[in-house]
Design a protein around this motif. Structure first.
Motif, short mmCIF file in Angstrom:
data_model
loop_
_atom_site.label_atom_id
_atom_site.label_comp_id
_atom_site.label_asym_id
_atom_site.label_seq_id
_atom_site.Cartn_x
_atom_site.Cartn_y
_atom_site.Cartn_z
N VAL A 62 0.64 -1.18 -0.17
CA VAL A 62 -0.35 -0.14 -0.24
C VAL A 62 1.14 1.65 0.34
O VAL A 62 0.65 2.24 -0.86
CB VAL A 62 -1.42 -0.16 1.38
CG1 VAL A 62 -1.30 1.40 1.19
CG2 VAL A 62 -2.03 -1.08 1.44
N LEU A 63 1.93 1.25 0.73
CA LEU A 63 3.01 2.12 0.47
C LEU A 63 3.75 2.46 -0.93
O LEU A 63 3.27 3.49 -1.21
CB LEU A 63 3.65 1.75 2.18
CG LEU A 63 5.22 3.71 1.83
CD1 LEU A 63 4.10 4.85 2.67
CD2 LEU A 63 6.35 2.24 2.81
N GLY A 64 3.51 1.89 -1.27
CA GLY A 64 4.07 1.63 -2.18
C GLY A 64 3.20 2.21 -3.69
O GLY A 64 4.18 2.90 -4.60
N ASP A 65 2.29 1.66 -3.41
CA ASP A 65 1.34 1.99 -4.14
C ASP A 65 0.64 3.64 -4.21
O ASP A 65 0.85 4.93 -5.42
CB ASP A 65 0.45 1.51 -4.65
CG ASP A 65 0.03 0.39 -4.67
OD1 ASP A 65 1.22 -0.16 -5.48
OD2 ASP A 65 -0.92 -1.30 -5.06
N SER A 66 1.00 3.76 -2.79
CA SER A 66 0.56 5.55 -2.29
C SER A 66 1.61 6.22 -3.21
O SER A 66 1.22 7.45 -3.08
CB SER A 66 0.22 5.63 -1.39
OG SER A 66 1.76 5.45 -0.58
N LEU A 67 3.38 5.77 -2.77
CA LEU A 67 4.06 6.59 -3.09
C LEU A 67 4.16 6.88 -4.53
O LEU A 67 4.21 8.11 -5.15
CB LEU A 67 4.98 5.87 -2.22
CG LEU A 67 6.48 6.43 -3.02
CD1 LEU A 67 6.76 7.65 -2.30
CD2 LEU A 67 8.26 5.76 -2.70
N MET A 68 3.71 5.88 -5.38
CA MET A 68 3.34 6.30 -7.25
C MET A 68 2.47 6.87 -7.41
O MET A 68 2.97 7.06 -8.86
CB MET A 68 3.11 5.05 -7.58
CG MET A 68 3.48 4.48 -8.95
SD MET A 68 2.92 3.36 -9.95
CE MET A 68 0.99 3.06 -8.90
N HIS A 69 2.08 6.80 -6.47
CA HIS A 69 0.59 7.74 -7.32
C HIS A 69 0.51 9.16 -6.91
O HIS A 69 0.28 9.68 -7.65
CB HIS A 69 -1.18 6.88 -6.69
CG HIS A 69 -2.18 5.84 -7.23
ND1 HIS A 69 -1.72 5.83 -8.85
CD2 HIS A 69 -1.85 4.74 -6.67
CE1 HIS A 69 -2.37 4.50 -9.42
NE2 HIS A 69 -2.46 4.06 -8.05
N LEU A 121 0.40 12.03 -9.77
CA LEU A 121 0.01 13.07 -9.02
C LEU A 121 0.45 14.13 -9.78
O LEU A 121 -0.38 15.60 -10.06
CB LEU A 121 -0.93 12.86 -8.03
CG LEU A 121 -1.95 13.90 -7.56
CD1 LEU A 121 -3.24 13.94 -8.77
CD2 LEU A 121 -2.57 13.75 -6.63
N ALA A 122 1.75 14.25 -8.75
CA ALA A 122 3.10 15.75 -9.30
C ALA A 122 3.16 15.90 -10.67
O ALA A 122 2.71 17.25 -11.24
CB ALA A 122 3.91 15.55 -8.00
N LYS A 123 3.42 14.84 -10.77
CA LYS A 123 3.73 14.80 -12.44
C LYS A 123 2.39 15.45 -13.73
O LYS A 123 2.31 16.03 -14.10
CB LYS A 123 4.35 13.80 -13.36
CG LYS A 123 4.88 13.41 -14.30
CD LYS A 123 5.27 11.83 -14.78
CE LYS A 123 5.48 12.09 -16.66
NZ LYS A 123 5.94 10.75 -16.91
N GLY A 124 1.49 14.35 -13.45
CA GLY A 124 0.41 15.05 -13.97
C GLY A 124 -0.24 16.92 -13.98
O GLY A 124 -0.44 17.06 -14.69
N GLU A 174 -3.02 17.87 -22.91
CA GLU A 174 -4.48 17.51 -22.90
C GLU A 174 -4.27 15.54 -22.18
O GLU A 174 -5.07 15.10 -21.20
CB GLU A 174 -5.82 17.20 -23.64
CG GLU A 174 -5.78 18.72 -24.36
CD GLU A 174 -6.79 19.33 -23.76
OE1 GLU A 174 -7.69 18.85 -23.08
OE2 GLU A 174 -6.66 20.10 -24.04
N ALA A 175 -3.37 15.00 -22.02
CA ALA A 175 -3.42 13.88 -21.45
C ALA A 175 -3.31 13.89 -20.31
O ALA A 175 -3.48 12.60 -19.78
CB ALA A 175 -2.28 13.21 -22.20
N ALA A 176 -2.64 15.16 -19.36
CA ALA A 176 -2.42 14.64 -18.08
C ALA A 176 -3.47 14.47 -18.16
O ALA A 176 -3.77 14.05 -16.46
CB ALA A 176 -1.71 15.35 -17.39
N SER A 219 -6.99 8.87 -13.26
CA SER A 219 -6.99 7.64 -12.40
C SER A 219 -6.13 8.05 -11.13
O SER A 219 -6.02 6.72 -11.14
CB SER A 219 -6.24 6.64 -14.13
OG SER A 219 -4.68 7.69 -14.00
N SER A 220 -4.96 8.62 -11.29
CA SER A 220 -4.15 8.70 -9.80
C SER A 220 -5.21 9.26 -8.56
O SER A 220 -4.42 8.93 -7.95
CB SER A 220 -2.97 9.64 -10.20
OG SER A 220 -1.89 9.43 -10.89
#
Length: 127
Positions: free
Chosen positions: A95-102, A106-109, A118-120, A126-127
């Motif tokens: 769960v920690l790894g998934d939340s870090l990835m999301h 989110l920051a990149k998007g 527009e793709a962002a 999704s994030s």
């Protein structure tokens, strides 16, 4: 069970240093040359072990087998507890790894969405 009872009868009749058995010191006084060279401190009769030595052989066996069964039960219970704790730790790490990835997605998007990509926006949803 007959071997157990014969050993117990032998212990009760004094074969293993009971009250009716002659002591080793008496054997040395009778001319036993093998024990004549030993120091005086080792010529005493055999003493029973502390705690269980004064009990019958059957009772000793019951107590020791019960202690063994309890020990095995405790070991099994502890290993099951450790297995569940490890399983919970693995799930927490996942769960920690998934939340870090999301959060990174989110920051990149967000940066790409501010720039007008527009793709962002789809990535932000999704994030």
């Amino acid at each position: 069970m007959s071997a157990l009872s014969s050993v117990q009868e032998g212990a009760d009749s004094g074969l293993f240093g009971g009250a009716g058995a002659p002591s080793v010191a008496a054997g040395a006084a009778a001319g036993n040359s093998a024990s004549a060279g030993r120091p005086a401190s080792s010529r005493g009769r055999v003493r029973p072990t502390p705690l269980l030595g004064r009990l019958s052989l059957k009772l000793q066996s019951i107590i020791l087998l019960s202690a063994l069964a309890i020990t095995v039960g405790v070991v099994v219970a502890l290993s099951m507890y450790e297995r569940q704790a490890d399983r919970a730790l693995v799930l927490q790490n996942e769960v920690l790894g998934d939340s870090l990835m999301h959060s990174q997605r989110l920051a990149k998007g967000a940066i790409l969405a501010v720039e007008g990509n527009e793709a962002a926006y789809g990535q932000l949803k999704s994030s």
